[in-house]
Design a protein around this motif. Structure first.
Motif, PDB file in Angstrom:
ATOM      1  N   LYS A 180       0.848  -1.194   0.000  1.00 32.49           N
ATOM      2  CA  LYS A 180       0.000   0.000   0.000  1.00 32.49           C
ATOM      3  C   LYS A 180       0.885   1.246   0.000  1.00 32.49           C
ATOM      4  CE  LYS A 180      -3.431   2.407   2.837  1.00 32.49           C
ATOM      5  NZ  LYS A 180      -4.104   2.457   4.149  1.00 32.49           N
ATOM      6  N   ILE A 181       0.467   2.282  -0.748  1.00 31.08           N
ATOM      7  CA  ILE A 181       1.243   3.524  -0.837  1.00 31.08           C
ATOM      8  C   ILE A 181       0.760   4.508   0.224  1.00 31.08           C
ATOM      9  CG2 ILE A 181       1.831   5.504  -2.279  1.00 31.08           C
ATOM     10  CD1 ILE A 181       1.362   3.694  -4.720  1.00 31.08           C
ATOM     11  N   LEU A 182       1.699   5.091   0.973  1.00 27.93           N
ATOM     12  CA  LEU A 182       1.385   6.168   1.908  1.00 27.93           C
ATOM     13  C   LEU A 182       2.120   7.425   1.462  1.00 27.93           C
ATOM     14  CD1 LEU A 182       1.546   4.590   5.496  1.00 27.93           C
ATOM     15  CD2 LEU A 182      -0.465   5.110   4.130  1.00 27.93           C
ATOM     16  N   THR A 183       1.429   8.567   1.498  1.00 28.20           N
ATOM     17  CA  THR A 183       2.037   9.845   1.131  1.00 28.20           C
ATOM     18  C   THR A 183       2.349  10.619   2.400  1.00 28.20           C
ATOM     19  OG1 THR A 183       0.650   9.850  -0.840  1.00 28.20           O
ATOM     20  CG2 THR A 183       1.767  11.905  -0.276  1.00 28.20           C
ATOM     21  N   LEU A 184       3.595  11.058   2.538  1.00 25.71           N
ATOM     22  CA  LEU A 184       4.032  11.781   3.732  1.00 25.71           C
ATOM     23  C   LEU A 184       4.744  13.065   3.319  1.00 25.71           C
ATOM     24  CD1 LEU A 184       5.516   8.746   5.691  1.00 25.71           C
ATOM     25  CD2 LEU A 184       3.408   9.946   6.256  1.00 25.71           C
ATOM     26  N   PRO A 185       4.778  14.065   4.208  1.00 29.78           N
ATOM     27  CA  PRO A 185       5.503  15.300   3.875  1.00 29.78           C
ATOM     28  C   PRO A 185       6.999  15.054   3.757  1.00 29.78           C
ATOM     29  CG  PRO A 185       4.051  15.630   5.769  1.00 29.78           C
ATOM     30  CD  PRO A 185       4.099  14.166   5.504  1.00 29.78           C
ATOM     31  N   ARG A 186       7.646  15.918   3.000  1.00 24.20           N
ATOM     32  CA  ARG A 186       9.097  15.846   2.863  1.00 24.20           C
ATOM     33  C   ARG A 186       9.752  15.932   4.244  1.00 24.20           C
ATOM     34  NH1 ARG A 186       9.633  20.266   0.372  1.00 24.20           N
ATOM     35  NH2 ARG A 186       9.262  19.504  -1.727  1.00 24.20           N
ATOM     36  N   GLY A 187      10.749  15.090   4.499  1.00 20.53           N
ATOM     37  CA  GLY A 187      11.434  15.094   5.796  1.00 20.53           C
ATOM     38  C   GLY A 187      10.843  14.142   6.810  1.00 20.53           C
ATOM     39  N   SER A 188       9.792  13.383   6.421  1.00 20.18           N
ATOM     40  CA  SER A 188       9.166  12.443   7.354  1.00 20.18           C
ATOM     41  C   SER A 188      10.115  11.307   7.707  1.00 20.18           C
ATOM     42  CB  SER A 188       7.880  11.867   6.752  1.00 20.18           C
ATOM     43  OG  SER A 188       6.893  12.858   6.656  1.00 20.18           O
ATOM     44  N   THR A 189       9.975  10.813   8.939  1.00 25.65           N
ATOM     45  CA  THR A 189      10.830   9.743   9.440  1.00 25.65           C
ATOM     46  C   THR A 189      10.024   8.456   9.585  1.00 25.65           C
ATOM     47  OG1 THR A 189      10.327  10.245  11.736  1.00 25.65           O
ATOM     48  CG2 THR A 189      12.174  11.439  10.731  1.00 25.65           C
ATOM     49  N   ALA A 190      10.715   7.399  10.037  1.00 22.87           N
ATOM     50  CA  ALA A 190      10.041   6.118  10.270  1.00 22.87           C
ATOM     51  C   ALA A 190       8.949   6.257  11.334  1.00 22.87           C
ATOM     52  CB  ALA A 190      11.066   5.071  10.699  1.00 22.87           C
ATOM     53  N   VAL A 191       9.158   7.139  12.309  1.00 22.31           N
ATOM     54  CA  VAL A 191       8.135   7.356  13.353  1.00 22.31           C
ATOM     55  C   VAL A 191       6.883   7.988  12.744  1.00 22.31           C
ATOM     56  CG1 VAL A 191       7.608   8.554  15.518  1.00 22.31           C
ATOM     57  CG2 VAL A 191       9.854   7.524  15.188  1.00 22.31           C
ATOM     58  N   ASP A 192       7.068   8.945  11.822  1.00 26.21           N
ATOM     59  CA  ASP A 192       5.913   9.539  11.130  1.00 26.21           C
ATOM     60  C   ASP A 192       5.142   8.466  10.371  1.00 26.21           C
ATOM     61  OD1 ASP A 192       6.203  12.512  11.557  1.00 26.21           O
ATOM     62  OD2 ASP A 192       8.149  12.091  10.685  1.00 26.21           O
ATOM     63  N   PHE A 193       5.875   7.573   9.710  1.00 29.75           N
ATOM     64  CA  PHE A 193       5.245   6.476   8.972  1.00 29.75           C
ATOM     65  C   PHE A 193       4.417   5.609   9.921  1.00 29.75           C
ATOM     66  CE2 PHE A 193       5.226   2.050   7.648  1.00 29.75           C
ATOM     67  CZ  PHE A 193       4.799   2.109   6.325  1.00 29.75           C
TER      68      PHE A 193
END
Length: 701
Positions: A396-409
């Motif tokens: 599955k694809i997740l979209t995150l802001p630039r600079g996101s880390t594994a914790v954000d994921f």
């Protein structure tokens, strides 16, 4: 009023006659309510709501939205109530007006807090009905168009707010035209001198490059016709704010920004997009690393297009966007496409589904943030466009802001996954949780049932969702810990006055809580733990008629177990460990700070003050603590490895190391994880047995 008649004429193109009648009634009602009110420009105030409604009319919004636009300021600026609007125009219109209205009836401590709470209320209403923010964006756009009437300081303040909040929201909802105009106007009033210089520079460049742009347009059009593609090709000048941001981010002068023109190719279907891309690659060479496929992986606001940068004639880079007509409509109008083009296509359904998900995340952030300014901070983080696309183990694809880390994921997957994450595998390999993600990464989070968020995560997470959940969890844990610690601190203070804590009844607690200006007993205990109230002072206020106890029951020191969490901190200046004689210092907003008794930062006179507490280590402490040592060795190859191996042999971990050479010697400073003084002595003894070690001793700062 001519503008009002234009509105009725424009809306008659798509609304029913009864809807037009409602708009006429709303206009008359608003005109009466705003009678005698004028804008800073001198125009009658009603001209503003009419202009807002006309902006929304271009999006073909429905009658309730346009009615609310005509009435959006009557609750805030006149004596008309929400109930009156509901009775006359219906509950949906009243709810929209209420969502747009500011919180003028509530007093706030600061202007910033008032502004933050206004956003909070508006976005909560937006989460229920996205039309609220469409009205607010149109309202802000007209205010920006007429900002010249304001004083320069007010212009800059409103323009900065527009660039930070309103333009990103418009972008997040896919309202491209509104987004770009808000950015241009925000730039114009935030940096008027820079704006004027860039306007002049682009006008000069336009004349020089007009011929080149014409040749490129002609070449693209001819190439696409050769391949049998029926395409609409247009050239456009990049927006000033876009050029300015490129200059700032890449430290370029205007003359160094070559790609100030872009070209758009609109074709009939998706296969034609990729055919057009291939044809353009045969015309101009693509610049490596500049291709982005937003058709296969759309942006979070539903935007789809192929983006590529090609090397045009004379070495000028040209930016190309290729999309279908349907994609172009969504790119220009975003979430408003639902009203503008009545369609049941999957593209529109996906767009609204993505918007709903974002609004749902917004509601979660709202519920997790008790403080308005904190919520606004989360919002600003989340509003900037995301362009990192990562994959879950299931694909599955997740979209995150630039600079996101594994914790954000982890928090993007689920709050429980974030709260319990302990490790991450990126593309099948172990990596630190603070690792910044790149598009295409495959991310797998490892969780543990008893894990909990680490306060240090707040220093590197990039999404408001992650930050909100971490803070909410830590506040909950800290509150429970603070109540327990505050109770122990108060009991010690009461016993020092020969007062038995068990003799305090509910009536006395209620009076103390009331006099202290807090909501409950637990809040008062928390304030003591965090240093906002002194236990000795609170104990004195409780001391008067209470029953005394015998001297042999006088309280001993507060026991420190090391498991108290955020409410008890261990001073970095002396790094106390179990076995050291310690004292406790109550520091406002930081809680209880533990020092060694001989710490250079503590004097004898300070130890006798009410801010200092008698503390002692508890038994059977299992956790480790930071401790520093300095090791001086002979400067030989491999000596660091032998020192590190000896430390590991003593079952201690190295947190940090610093080294410096001095002729034939090397000085190493370590921060180690140590259980107690006996453990530290074991480490030091082991190091002294190494023949390369000249000297080793404990350091306390």
């Amino acid at each position: 009023m001519p503008e009002a008649e234009l509105l009725f004429s424009e809306t008659s193109q798509y609304l029913k006659p009864e809807d037009i009648n409602q708009l006429r009634n709303a206009y008359s009602f608003g005109q009466g309510a705003h009678s005698g009110q004028f804008r800073k420009s001198g125009e009658p105030y009603i001209s503003h709501p009419v202009a807002v409604a006309r902006i929304l009319c271009t999006l073909h919004l429905d009658a309730p939205t346009l009615t609310a636009a005509l009435l959006h300021d009557v609750v805030e600026d006149t004596d008309i109530s929400k109930t009156e609007i509901s009775e006359r125009f219906g509950e949906p219109v009243a709810e929209l007006v209420d969502g747009v209205s500011k919180l003028t009836k509530i007093e706030f401590q600061t202007q910033e807090e008032a502004q933050a709470e206004n956003f909070r209320k508006m976005l909560l209403a937006m989460a229920r009905d996205v039309r609220v923010i469409l009205i607010k964006l149109a309202d802000r756009l007209h205010n920006m168009r007429t900002l010249e009437a304001m004083l320069p300081a007010k212009q800059r303040s409103i323009a900065r707010e527009t660039l930070e909040i309103y333009a990103p929201i418009a972008h997040r909802l896919g309202l491209n035209n509104i987004y770009q105009e808000l950015q241009e106007l925000g730039f114009r009033y935030s940096y008027p001198t820079r704006y004027r210089v860039l306007v002049k520079a682009t006008k000069a460049a336009r004349g020089n490059r007009r011929e080149i742009v014409g040749k490129i347009l002609e070449a693209i059009d001819l190439k696409l016709k050769e391949s049998g593609l029926n395409a609409e090709v247009t050239g456009r000048e990049k927006h000033l704010y876009s050029i300015y941001m490129k200059m700032v981010e890449k430290h370029l002068s205007f003359s160094e920004v070559l790609d100030i023109y872009g070209f758009r190719v609109i074709v009939k279907d998706i296969p034609s997009c990729y055919v057009a891309l291939g044809m353009l690659h045969s015309l101009y060479k693509p610049i490596p690393g500049k291709f982005k496929d937003y058709i296969a992986i759309p942006k979070t606001n539903g935007y789809q297009s192929l983006h590529n940068t090609l090397l045009g004639p004379f070495g000028i880079p040209i930016e190309i966007q290729i999309r279908t007509a349907e994609m172009h409509r969504i790119a220009e109008n975003g979430v408003a496409s639902h009203w503008l083009y009545k369609s049941s296509d999957a593209d529109f359904n996906d767009l609204h589904l993505q918007t709903s998900r974002w609004l749902q995340n917004l509601l979660e952030t709202l519920s997790g943030s008790t403080d308005s300014l904190e919520f606004l901070e989360h919002l600003k983080i989340d509003l900037f466009p995301g362009d990192v696309f990562v994959f879950t183990p299931q694909g599955k694809i997740l979209t995150l802001p630039r600079g996101s880390t594994a914790v954000d994921f982890a928090y993007a997957v689920h709050s429980d996954v974030g709260n319990c994450c302990v490790a991450v595998k990126i593309n099948g390999e172990n990596a630190p949780l603070r690792t910044k993600l790149k598009s295409g990464d495959r991310v797998e989070i490892v969780t543990a049932p008893y894990a909990k968020p680490n306060p240090s995560w707040l220093s590197y997470v990039a999404t408001g969702r992650a930050r909100s959940h971490i803070r909410h969890f830590l506040k909950t844990i800290q509150y429970d810990e603070s109540v327990k610690l505050g109770e122990r601190m108060l009991n010690q203070a009461l016993l020092s006055f020969n007062i038995n804590p068990d003799t305090i009844n509910d009536t006395q607690w209620e009076k103390l809580v009331r006099d202290s200006g807090v909501k409950c007993k637990e809040e008062l205990l928390t304030e003591m733990a965090l240093g906002k109230q002194l236990p000795a002072v609170v104990a004195k206020r409780l001391a008067s008629p209470l029953e005394s106890i015998s001297s042999d029951q006088i309280a001993g020191p507060i026991t420190i177990l090391g498991t108290e969490g955020l409410t008890v901190q261990f001073a970095k200046c002396c790094r106390p460990i179990p076995g050291d004689i310690i004292v406790g210092v109550i520091k406002k907003d930081s809680g209880l700070i533990i020092h060694t008794h001989n710490c250079a930062n503590i004097t004898n006179s300070q130890k006798n003050s009410e801010n200092y507490l008698d503390v002692a280590w508890g038994k059977d402490i299992t956790r480790t603590f930071e401790s520093g040592i300095k090791v001086t060795t002979v400067n030989k190859q491999g000596v660091l490895a032998r020192v590190a191996a000896e430390i590991a042999k003593a079952e201690s971990n190295i947190d940090d190391i610093a080294m410096e050479n001095e002729n034939d010697f090397m000085h190493m400073r370590f921060i180690l994880q140590i259980k107690n003084r006996s453990h530290l002595a074991q480490v030091i003894r082991g190091l002294r047995h190494l023949k390369e070690v000249v000297r080793v001793h404990r350091t306390k700062s």
